[in-house]
Design an enzyme around this catalytic site. Structure first.
Site, PDB file in Angstrom:
ATOM      1  N   HIS A 135       0.799  -1.234   0.000  1.00 52.65           N
ATOM      2  CA  HIS A 135       0.000   0.000   0.000  1.00 52.65           C
ATOM      3  C   HIS A 135       0.831   1.284   0.000  1.00 52.65           C
ATOM      4  CE1 HIS A 135      -3.650  -2.244   0.446  1.00 52.65           C
ATOM      5  NE2 HIS A 135      -3.343  -2.702   1.639  1.00 52.65           N
ATOM      6  N   HIS A 173      -6.685  -7.292   0.038  1.00 51.71           N
ATOM      7  CA  HIS A 173      -6.832  -5.871  -0.306  1.00 51.71           C
ATOM      8  C   HIS A 173      -6.131  -5.579  -1.631  1.00 51.71           C
ATOM      9  CE1 HIS A 173      -7.049  -6.167   4.145  1.00 51.71           C
ATOM     10  NE2 HIS A 173      -8.007  -5.262   3.999  1.00 51.71           N
TER      11      HIS A 173
HETATM   12 ZN   LIG Z   1      -4.452  -7.073   3.068  1.00 50.14          ZN
END
Ligand SMILES: [Zn+2]
Length: 390
Positions: A135, A173
């Site tokens: 991320h 994610h």
């Molecule tokens: Zn994750």
């Protein structure tokens, strides 16, 4: 193809990447995995690689020097309050902590050590479970990720070798940081399969995010439905992975192996079991063998049931990387006895999950159908020229 033994990046100081006791991101899971593999006698001392610390100029392959400076100042508690939002440090998700620059640089160094050992031919596969922080953005921390080791490693491969890199992200994610960093780069293909962003962080990863300019057509997203189960997950992943690989023809693959798509994971809404963590690495390995002469850098990632899920999932990644087959049968009692006292939940006794792990999902058929339509839509542009594998 015979599989060489793999390399395993490890150091106790991975534990220094620590946002505090109450934070869901907990590197204890790397230690638990390492101890489990030791008890399985599946990793020898010679296979352990001590990670190096990434240099500032290596980190700057991806990150803005101003951001690196901010992380250093946060390490000394000198980041100004008003910089919190600008750099994403000091937030609830990514709090500042003492020496965070050093701890984050070591996770990056671990991934670069993995890359070095694969590229110099010591191993086909090297696993860095301390990495996979997908991320992180160029000038902003996000979702527990300070420096994006995966993106830095890919840029490092691009700089030192003219290799085409396929990045495959099976975390629950969306692998947003890596995707945006290479969004216009035609030599880096990103593929992320994740729970749809409708209800889940970071909200991106739509099927129409296909890349930009020269990089158009080298970004692939499979936003599967909440409550997707093993069969549909694996069907979706396999079709996408094989077709994307055949389309892109990579020289090396980098996988992010977040273990948070499991039904027990507290931060996502997927309904998978250990089954997917036995199959995911096999499929990645077959792509590495088919296109990349085995060259495969495998990273960790998310995973928040650190007792019941992550140690098993990541051990299976290692088992496949190291000897081509996942573990079966019972978990060593020595491991259970050593850690049961510390664990708030009963530790699993077997590698596979029990049949009745969760209640039947009422929308199963609908979810399966939706995921399969999604894959067809996603792959349509690359299948137009060729009827392949569908
Ligand atoms: Zn994750």
């Amino acid at each position: 193809m015979t599989h060489l033994q793999a390399g395993f990046i490890y150091t106790d100081t991975f534990q220094n990447y620590n946002f505090g006791e109450q934070h869901p991101f907990n590197q204890k899971r790397v230690e638990l995995t390492y101890e489990l593999l030791k008890d399985m006698k599946a990793v020898s001392d010679e296979q352990i690689i001590t990670p190096r610390i990434a240099t500032d100029s290596e980190i700057a392959l991806v990150h803005d020097p101003k951001y690196i400076d901010a992380v250093k100042r946060a390490s000394r508690n000198e980041l100004k309050e008003e910089e919190t939002i600008e750099f994403g440090i000091g937030t609830e998700d990514t709090p500042a902590f003492q020496d965070m620059h050093l701890a984050a640089s070591q996770l990056v160094g671990g991934t670069l050590s993995a890359v070095d050992h694969v590229l110099n031919g010591s191993y086909n596969t090297v696993v860095n479970l301390g990495g996979g922080l997908h991320h992180g953005f160029r000038r902003k921390a996000s979702g527990f990720c300070i420096y994006n080791d995966a993106a830095i490693a890919i840029q490092y491969i691009r700089k030192h070798y003219d290799y085409k890199v396929l990045y495959v992200d099976t975390d629950a994610h969306h692998g947003d940081g890596v995707q945006w960093i290479f969004y216009d780069d035609p030599n880096v293909c990103t593929l992320s399969i994740h729970e749809t962003g409708r209800y889940l962080f970071p909200g991106t990863g739509n099927i129409n995010e296909r890349g930009h300019n020269d990089g158009y057509g080298t970004s692939f997203n499979v936003p599967i439905d909440a409550f997707t189960e093993d069969e549909s997950f694996l069907d979706t992943y396999q079709k996408t992975l094989f077709n994307v690989a055949e389309h892109f023809i990579p020289d090396i693959i980098v996988t992010q192996n977040g273990a948070d798509a499991h039904v027990l994971d507290p931060l996502s809404h997927l309904a998978c079991t250990m089954k997917i963590y036995e199959e995911i690495p096999k499929l990645a390995q077959s792509v590495a063998d088919t296109y990349c002469q085995g060259k495969w850098v495998a990273l960790g990632g998310g995973g928040y049931d650190i007792w019941r899920v992550v140690p098993r999932a990541w051990s299976q990644l290692w088992a496949v990387a190291n000897h081509g087959e996942p573990f079966k049968g019972n978990i060593p009692t020595s491991w259970i006895e050593r850690f049961q006292q510390e664990s708030p939940v009963t530790l699993p006794a077997t590698w596979h999950d029990q049949e009745n792990l969760y209640k039947p999902i009422p929308r199963k058929e609908e979810i399966t159908e939706k995921n399969s339509i999604l894959v067809q839509k996603l792959l349509q542009p690359i299948l137009n020229d060729r009827n392949y594998m569908m």
